[in-house]
Design a protein around this motif. Sequence first.
Motif, short mmCIF file in Angstrom:
data_model
loop_
_atom_site.label_atom_id
_atom_site.label_comp_id
_atom_site.label_asym_id
_atom_site.label_seq_id
_atom_site.Cartn_x
_atom_site.Cartn_y
_atom_site.Cartn_z
N GLU A 41 0.84 -1.21 0.00
CA GLU A 41 0.00 0.00 0.00
C GLU A 41 0.87 1.25 0.00
O GLU A 41 0.57 2.23 -0.68
N ALA A 42 1.96 1.21 0.75
CA ALA A 42 2.88 2.35 0.78
C ALA A 42 3.48 2.60 -0.60
O ALA A 42 3.61 3.75 -1.04
N LEU A 43 3.82 1.54 -1.30
CA LEU A 43 4.37 1.68 -2.64
C LEU A 43 3.32 2.26 -3.60
O LEU A 43 3.64 3.11 -4.44
N TYR A 44 2.10 1.82 -3.46
CA TYR A 44 1.00 2.37 -4.27
C TYR A 44 0.90 3.88 -4.06
O TYR A 44 0.88 4.66 -5.01
N TRP A 45 0.84 4.28 -2.79
CA TRP A 45 0.67 5.70 -2.48
C TRP A 45 1.92 6.52 -2.79
O TRP A 45 1.81 7.70 -3.10
N ALA A 46 3.09 5.91 -2.72
CA ALA A 46 4.31 6.61 -3.14
C ALA A 46 4.21 6.96 -4.62
O ALA A 46 4.56 8.08 -5.03
N SER A 47 3.71 6.04 -5.41
CA SER A 47 3.55 6.29 -6.85
C SER A 47 2.54 7.41 -7.11
O SER A 47 2.77 8.28 -7.95
N VAL A 48 1.44 7.38 -6.38
CA VAL A 48 0.43 8.43 -6.53
C VAL A 48 1.00 9.78 -6.06
O VAL A 48 0.77 10.82 -6.70
N SER A 49 1.77 9.77 -4.99
CA SER A 49 2.39 11.00 -4.50
C SER A 49 3.32 11.60 -5.54
O SER A 49 3.32 12.82 -5.77
N GLU A 50 4.12 10.74 -6.17
CA GLU A 50 5.04 11.23 -7.21
C GLU A 50 4.26 11.82 -8.38
O GLU A 50 4.63 12.86 -8.92
N TYR A 51 3.18 11.17 -8.76
CA TYR A 51 2.34 11.70 -9.83
C TYR A 51 1.75 13.06 -9.44
O TYR A 51 1.80 14.01 -10.22
N LYS A 52 1.23 13.15 -8.23
CA LYS A 52 0.64 14.41 -7.77
C LYS A 52 1.70 15.51 -7.68
O LYS A 52 1.41 16.68 -7.96
N ARG A 53 2.91 15.12 -7.31
CA ARG A 53 4.00 16.09 -7.14
C ARG A 53 4.50 16.60 -8.48
O ARG A 53 4.77 17.79 -8.64
N THR A 54 4.61 15.70 -9.47
CA THR A 54 5.26 16.06 -10.74
C THR A 54 4.32 16.10 -11.94
O THR A 54 4.67 16.67 -12.96
N GLY A 55 3.18 15.41 -11.82
CA GLY A 55 2.30 15.30 -12.97
C GLY A 55 2.77 14.26 -13.98
O GLY A 55 2.22 14.14 -15.07
N SER A 56 3.79 13.49 -13.60
CA SER A 56 4.38 12.51 -14.51
C SER A 56 3.60 11.20 -14.48
O SER A 56 3.66 10.45 -13.51
N ARG A 57 2.91 10.93 -15.58
CA ARG A 57 2.17 9.67 -15.69
C ARG A 57 3.15 8.50 -15.74
O ARG A 57 2.86 7.42 -15.25
N ASP A 58 4.32 8.72 -16.35
CA ASP A 58 5.34 7.67 -16.42
C ASP A 58 5.79 7.25 -15.02
O ASP A 58 5.97 6.06 -14.76
N ALA A 59 5.98 8.22 -14.14
CA ALA A 59 6.38 7.91 -12.76
C ALA A 59 5.32 7.06 -12.08
O ALA A 59 5.63 6.10 -11.37
N LEU A 60 4.07 7.41 -12.30
CA LEU A 60 2.96 6.66 -11.72
C LEU A 60 2.96 5.21 -12.24
O LEU A 60 2.91 4.26 -11.46
N MET A 61 3.06 5.06 -13.55
CA MET A 61 3.03 3.72 -14.15
C MET A 61 4.25 2.90 -13.73
O MET A 61 4.13 1.70 -13.45
N ASN A 62 5.42 3.52 -13.67
CA ASN A 62 6.63 2.80 -13.25
C ASN A 62 6.52 2.33 -11.80
O ASN A 62 6.93 1.22 -11.48
N GLY A 63 5.95 3.16 -10.94
CA GLY A 63 5.74 2.76 -9.55
C GLY A 63 4.78 1.60 -9.45
O GLY A 63 4.99 0.65 -8.67
N TRP A 64 3.73 1.65 -10.24
CA TRP A 64 2.74 0.57 -10.20
C TRP A 64 3.31 -0.72 -10.80
O TRP A 64 2.99 -1.81 -10.34
#
Length: 86
Positions: A41-64
């Motif tokens: 769950e922490a990894l999921y939310w880390a990915s969402v946080s990075e997306y919210k912080r940067t707007g990078s969809r790639d960061a979100l997908m890579n985290g997931w």
Amino acid sequence: LVAQLEFAQAKASFNKGDFQASLSGFNRVVEKYPKSPIAPEALYWASVSEYKRTGSRDALMNGWKRLLKEYPDSDWAKKVGFVEGK
């Protein structure tokens, strides 16, 4: 218990809109407690946080994708299974 406390602090930061702090907090949980039940769950939310912080969809997908690789049997991996076409 400590992992849950650190997770809760990161989630509070996320809820306040402090995505840099939440990203750091969630990543810390994953790094320090990778076997904890809360790590996926922490990894999921880390990915969402990075997306919210940067707007990078790639960061979100890579985290997931990392979530799917490291915690494939978790409920959180099931939530993002579409990333790999599952």
